[in-house]
Design an enzyme around this catalytic site. Structure first.
Site, mmCIF file in Angstrom:
data_model
loop_
_atom_site.group_PDB
_atom_site.id
_atom_site.type_symbol
_atom_site.label_atom_id
_atom_site.label_comp_id
_atom_site.label_asym_id
_atom_site.label_seq_id
_atom_site.Cartn_x
_atom_site.Cartn_y
_atom_site.Cartn_z
ATOM 1 N N TYR A 19 0.835 -1.211 0.000
ATOM 2 C CA TYR A 19 0.000 0.000 0.000
ATOM 3 C C TYR A 19 0.867 1.257 0.000
ATOM 4 O O TYR A 19 0.447 2.322 -0.454
ATOM 5 C CB TYR A 19 -0.950 -0.020 1.193
ATOM 6 C CG TYR A 19 -2.194 0.796 0.985
ATOM 7 C CD1 TYR A 19 -3.013 0.590 -0.120
ATOM 8 C CD2 TYR A 19 -2.560 1.781 1.895
ATOM 9 C CE1 TYR A 19 -4.162 1.338 -0.313
ATOM 10 C CE2 TYR A 19 -3.711 2.530 1.713
ATOM 11 C CZ TYR A 19 -4.505 2.303 0.616
ATOM 12 O OH TYR A 19 -5.644 3.052 0.428
ATOM 13 N N LYS B 34 -3.238 8.158 3.333
ATOM 14 C CA LYS B 34 -4.454 7.894 4.103
ATOM 15 C C LYS B 34 -4.266 8.263 5.575
ATOM 16 O O LYS B 34 -5.199 8.741 6.229
ATOM 17 C CB LYS B 34 -4.854 6.424 3.977
ATOM 18 C CG LYS B 34 -5.368 6.034 2.599
ATOM 19 C CD LYS B 34 -6.630 6.791 2.218
ATOM 20 C CE LYS B 34 -7.233 6.257 0.927
ATOM 21 N NZ LYS B 34 -8.418 7.040 0.500
#
Length: 256
Positions: free
Chosen positions: A157, A164
């Site tokens: 990720y 995020k």
């Protein structure tokens, strides 16, 4: 049943029928809300026009807003205000990172790629909130989409996880800042869903399988389930909730 008639919401980030934001749109539409949509490129507008055929919206309120442009965000929300008047909330589901920054080693992330992910995935919420506030004089609700990779290091990720994490901090500070204006700001941490963005995450099928095997509900969630939680957060049912990050991930966040 929740009734959102006479409520108006701006939805940002629909790319196609698999988008989380479209799941949100479907739920809000079923509950009677008036919906306003933003898009980045002309091809996205054409896709939106097709998707609108699946909804019950009497009019198509579509606005081109590239969140990397302050001018487009400012002018876009100003035009929304002129066309539909005040709004009751915004659903923000916008994120982007270069493919090479998702597939490679995190330590090799370029400065340009790092800043790009932050700009589109996190800062965009800040400027959107600033402009949306002008259309919510009596208060409202802003909800953003995030993922568990913002709280923990998730394999592959990479730079999006950092973006995020920034987004989730952004939500908290906006909640503090806009609270006196009766504007609530929250996030939904959605489980992995096969969206256009998910294609860029390496080993995505492995992530889905792990949820099915280990999450308390033993299954993955879908876009509409996220939409149901969004409807709660965007409505008056959540009038005392702000600065929160609600996980819609079959409970995966709660286990080791």
């Amino acid at each position: 049943m929740l009734n959102l008639e006479n409520k108006t919401y701006v939805i940002m980030g629909i790319a196609n029928k698999r988008s989380i934001a479209f799941g949100v749109a479907k739920v809000l539409d079923q509950l009677g809300a008036k919906l306003v949509f933003t898009y980045r490129k002309e091809r996205s507008r054409k896709e939106l026009e097709k998707l609108l055929e699946q909804l019950n919206q009497p009019e198509a309120h579509l606005y081109q807003i590239d969140v990397q442009s302050d001018e487009e965000v400012i002018n876009g929300f100003e035009q929304i205000g002129k066309d539909v008047g005040n709004i009751d909330g915004v659903y923000h589901s916008i994120a982007f990172a270069n493919m090479e920054d998702l597939r490679g080693r995190f330590s090799e992330t370029s400065r340009e790629g790092f800043l790009l992910a932050q700009d589109i995935s996190s800062y965009s919420l800040t400027i959107v909130a600033h402009e949306a506030k002008k259309l919510m004089p009596e208060g409202g609700s802003i909800v953003a989409t995030t993922y568990l990779g913002g709280e923990f290091a998730v394999q592959n990720y990479n730079v999006m996880g950092v973006a995020k994490a920034s987004l989730e901090a952004n939500v908290k500070y906006l909640a503090l800042d806009l609270g006196p204006d009766n504007i609530r700001v929250n996030a939904i941490s959605a489980g992995p869903i096969r969206t256009l963005s998910a294609k860029g995450v390496g080993g995505f099928n492995t992530i889905l399988k792990e949820i099915e095997e280990r999450a308390p509900l033993k299954r993955n969630v879908d876009q509409v389930e996220v939409g149901k939680t969004a409807a709660y957060l965007l409505s008056d049912l959540s009038s005392g909730v702000t600065g929160e990050n609600i996980h819609v991930d079959s409970g995966f966040h709660a286990i080791k």
